[in-house]
Design an enzyme around this catalytic site. Structure first.
Site, short mmCIF file in Angstrom:
data_model
loop_
_atom_site.label_atom_id
_atom_site.label_comp_id
_atom_site.label_asym_id
_atom_site.label_seq_id
_atom_site.Cartn_x
_atom_site.Cartn_y
_atom_site.Cartn_z
N HIS A 132 26.45 19.70 18.40
CA HIS A 132 27.86 19.89 18.04
C HIS A 132 28.56 20.83 19.03
O HIS A 132 29.59 20.49 19.61
CB HIS A 132 27.95 20.44 16.62
CG HIS A 132 29.34 20.71 16.14
ND1 HIS A 132 30.03 19.84 15.33
CD2 HIS A 132 30.19 21.74 16.38
CE1 HIS A 132 31.23 20.35 15.09
NE2 HIS A 132 31.36 21.51 15.71
N GLU A 133 27.98 22.01 19.24
CA GLU A 133 28.62 22.98 20.14
C GLU A 133 28.66 22.44 21.57
O GLU A 133 29.66 22.62 22.28
CB GLU A 133 27.90 24.33 20.10
CG GLU A 133 27.99 25.08 18.74
CD GLU A 133 29.41 25.25 18.20
OE1 GLU A 133 30.38 25.17 18.98
OE2 GLU A 133 29.56 25.43 16.98
N HIS A 136 31.53 20.23 22.06
CA HIS A 136 32.78 20.93 22.36
C HIS A 136 32.90 21.25 23.85
O HIS A 136 33.98 21.20 24.41
CB HIS A 136 32.86 22.24 21.57
CG HIS A 136 33.23 22.05 20.12
ND1 HIS A 136 34.23 21.20 19.71
CD2 HIS A 136 32.73 22.63 19.00
CE1 HIS A 136 34.33 21.26 18.40
NE2 HIS A 136 33.43 22.11 17.93
N HIS A 142 36.78 18.09 16.57
CA HIS A 142 36.13 17.71 15.32
C HIS A 142 36.50 16.29 14.93
O HIS A 142 37.57 15.80 15.24
CB HIS A 142 36.50 18.70 14.21
CG HIS A 142 35.83 20.01 14.41
ND1 HIS A 142 36.33 21.20 13.93
CD2 HIS A 142 34.68 20.32 15.07
CE1 HIS A 142 35.52 22.18 14.28
NE2 HIS A 142 34.52 21.68 14.98
N CYS A 143 35.55 15.66 14.24
CA CYS A 143 35.68 14.25 13.92
C CYS A 143 35.67 14.11 12.40
O CYS A 143 34.97 14.86 11.71
CB CYS A 143 34.51 13.52 14.54
SG CYS A 143 34.42 11.79 14.12
N CYS A 148 29.19 11.91 11.51
CA CYS A 148 29.23 12.25 12.93
C CYS A 148 28.86 13.71 13.15
O CYS A 148 29.29 14.59 12.40
CB CYS A 148 30.62 11.98 13.50
SG CYS A 148 30.79 12.45 15.22
N CYS A 167 29.27 9.65 16.50
CA CYS A 167 29.74 8.35 16.02
C CYS A 167 30.19 7.57 17.26
O CYS A 167 30.39 8.15 18.32
CB CYS A 167 30.87 8.52 15.02
SG CYS A 167 32.42 9.05 15.76
N CYS A 170 33.23 9.11 19.11
CA CYS A 170 32.95 10.33 19.88
C CYS A 170 32.05 10.03 21.07
O CYS A 170 32.18 10.64 22.12
CB CYS A 170 32.31 11.39 18.99
SG CYS A 170 33.47 12.08 17.80
ZN LIG Z 1 33.00 22.66 15.94
ZN LIG Z 2 32.76 11.37 15.70
#
Ligand SMILES: [Zn+2]
Ligand SMILES: [Zn+2]
Lengths: 178, 444
Positions: A132-133, A136, A142-143, A148, A167, A170
């Protein structure tokens, strides 16, 4: 294989096998080479005695200064309780579209919540937060897709709801920024 | 949310502005920052913001004065004030002067996202509701529900009519038919779609774990509970809670569940504060709930509360014509996730697949395709890449149990008896897998 490389910079005395499992997952998701490095850093300067936590803003800057090569992404991995001045805690944070991120395992373990420990679960959670990070750092926001990995998680149970994967939407965005 | 919601952050501290700027940008908002009230007012002269988040104590003009000036400008922004713990009194004053809410610094990340969510809800109530309602006319996010058979079309029709309502839904169907996908589609096409859908796999948890899972607990509720833990009902606020394998919950949990459904409120374990949550409930089961009610194994009152609407998902063998589309879909999916170029399937292999009964339904087909891509030569999926013949479908396999036993053993071997990877591949939790291993006496 993408020219990008990602470095997992470990500050947390993590088990080698543990880091390798994470690196495998990160390499698969970003389709690029991932290296693991151990770093030594005295964390006492980052400790806030009033909050009894470690300053995530300062740690992010520190990791950034240790990783000068900007064609690479570096994520510092910690095992301490992170905060930033405006928030009571964070699991991690990243420079949006920048080269650096940090994440901590500290609040991801069941024991902190009085539940039986579960090694697989903690590995899964950490993987998700790291991907996740790093997402970024590749400019992903964010989704809203429930499963996701880029879905925002503000508490630990929320991490369970998503998968350690992007997903399709993304993934496409990621492809275009790689 | 086509048009980005805009937020103006007013605070004299750099770190606060930087952090909130990043936080809201990552969350998909349009953000601007001002380091004092004067700057904020000049920004507001050139444009308006949906939400203004301002500190109360700032050098020069303070937050209260800023609030009054903004109100005098006749801007209909939602104003939220930030305050240090000690000056809550001033915050209350701000509320009287028309602030929407206040937060004390530092914020709990979850409180912050909740607060902004509530504010955006307010905005969407005023101007987005109409467009939202219109958009629900055609189904969205149903890409995962593949097929053009009459059977699947009927399911889609039912989703379409059920989604915009607030009613509870029970989704029935055999294991592996995609009941959770149906639940997701209902959620994605409801007015709750911008809020979470939270899933709970009831069958995987013991009674006490399920209780803490659903209702959460307070820190100190029991030894080792250092932090508060949010329950699923709380997480599902404004959204949807999906209770899978609902037939497995104990009598005691049935009573508690009924109470929550009636009052929409509950207490965390070890807590004394009643928490209310606005959720929609969707359940799924592969069992005959009605039959269980008749036998007294499932509470009748709970059954009727949950079963306002029912959607039945047909087994794959009743929609054979969808198999080619599904096969294509899974090939694309796994080639993408394994970073392989897309491959095709030989017609003999497809024919074999279409004549197979698929007791494990779509999940079994999906596993089959994933395996074929892993073991195949990367060019075309052929008959020998499929687990027909000696591997799984040997002649000794006559019952569903035999099939399941052989299939689990095969996947276990594939992953070198790594329980969590096998459980992952089979899309069951580890406890279920342990139980199956015990049940069938499997050994490596
Ligand atoms: Zn985040
Ligand atoms: Zn996503």
């Amino acid at each position: 294989m993408n020219p990008q490389t990602i470095t997992l910079l470990s500050f947390g005395h993590f088990d080698r096998g543990f880091l390798e499992k994470i690196s495998e997952a990160v390499a698969q998701e970003f389709n690029c080479a991932v290296s693991i490095k151990e770093a030594r850093l005295d964390l006492t300067g980052f400790f806030d005695p009033n909050r009894r936590q470690y300053n995530g803003d300062q740690l992010l800057k520190e990791v950034h200064s240790m990783s000068i090569n900007t064609s690479k992404k570096t994520i510092g991995l910690f095992n301490v309780d992170l905060f930033i001045p405006i928030l009571t805690y964070i699991f991690g944070q990243a420079q949006l579209g920048g080269p650096t991120a940090i994440a901590s395992l500290y609040r991801l373990s069941n024991e902190k919540y009085g539940i039986l420990p579960n090694d697989d679960q903690i590995l899964e959670r950490f993987k998700k937060e790291i991907i996740h990070e790093l997402g970024h750092t590749f400019k992903l926001l964010h989704c809203y897709t429930t499963t996701c990995v880029m879905r925002s998680s503000t508490y630990v149970e929320d991490i369970e709801q998503k998968e350690a994967q992007f997903c399709p939407k993304c993934r496409n965005l990621l492809q275009s920024s790689l | 949310m086509e048009k980005k919601i805009s937020i103006l952050v007013v605070d004299d501290e750099d770190s606060v502005r930087d952090s909130l700027n990043l936080w809201f940008t990552e969350d998909g908002y349009r953000v601007e920052c001002a380091e004092n009230a004067k700057k904020a007012l000049s920004i507001l002269e050139c444009g308006s913001f949906d939400i203004i988040l301002t500190d109360l104590k700032m050098p020069g003009m303070d937050g209260l004065e800023l609030l009054r000036r903004i109100r005098a400008l006749n801007k209909d922004s939602i104003i939220i004030v930030m305050t240090a713990f000690a000056s809550v009194d001033t915050a209350v004053k701000a509320l009287k002067d028309g602030a929407f809410d206040y937060v004390t610094k530092p914020f709990d990340p979850d409180d912050l996202s909740h607060l902004i969510r509530n504010a955006t809800k307010q905005i969407s109530l005023t101007n987005e509701n109409e467009t939202l309602k219109k958009r629900v006319d055609s189904l969205e996010n149903v890409e995962d529900l593949i097929g053009k058979s009459e059977a699947i079309k009927r399911v889609l029709k039912e989703i379409e009519s059920v989604a915009p309502t607030n009613s509870s839904v029970i989704i029935t169907g055999e294991s592996g038919t995609g009941k959770e996908l149906v639940a997701r589609a209902i959620h994605a096409n409801s007015l709750r779609k911008f809020y979470p859908m939270v899933s709970v796999h009831c069958g995987a948890l013991t009674e006490s774990l399920l209780e803490s899972e659903l209702f959460g607990h307070e820190k100190g509720a029991f030894t080792g509970a250092l932090y508060n833990r949010k329950g699923r009902f709380e997480m599902a606020d404004s959204g949807t809670i999906f209770l899978d394998e609902i037939a497995t919950i104990s009598q005691k949990m049935q009573v508690e569940l009924l109470r929550v459904l009636e009052t929409r409120s509950f207490m965390r374990v070890g807590g004394n504060k009643e928490i209310s949550s606005d959720f929609r409930v969707i359940c799924a089961t592969n069992r005959d709930l009605k039959g269980m009610v008749e036998k007294g194994a499932f509470r009748e009152d709970l059954y009727y509360r949950l079963n306002v609407m029912n959607i039945h998902v047909p087994p794959l063998r009743e929609r054979v014509e969808d198999i080619p589309l599904l096969t294509d879909y899974f090939i694309k999916k796994y080639c993408l996730s394994m970073n392989k170029p897309n491959i095709a399937m030989e017609s003999a292999a497809l024919k074999r697949i279409m004549s197979y009964k698929f007791p494990g339904n779509i999940r079994e087909l999906e596993n089959m395709i994933e395996r074929a891509i892993v073991v195949g030569n990367g060019k075309k999926i052929s008959l020998k890449d499929l687990p027909f013949g000696k591997d799984v479908i040997d002649s000794s396999v006559e019952s569903l149990d035999d099939f399941e036993k052989a299939f689990i053993l095969q996947i276990l071997n594939k992953y070198g008896w790594n329980i969590s990877r096998t459980a992952n591949a089979l899309k069951v939790d580890r406890v279920t897998l342990y139980n199956k291993i015990k049940k069938y006496g499997l050994k490596s």
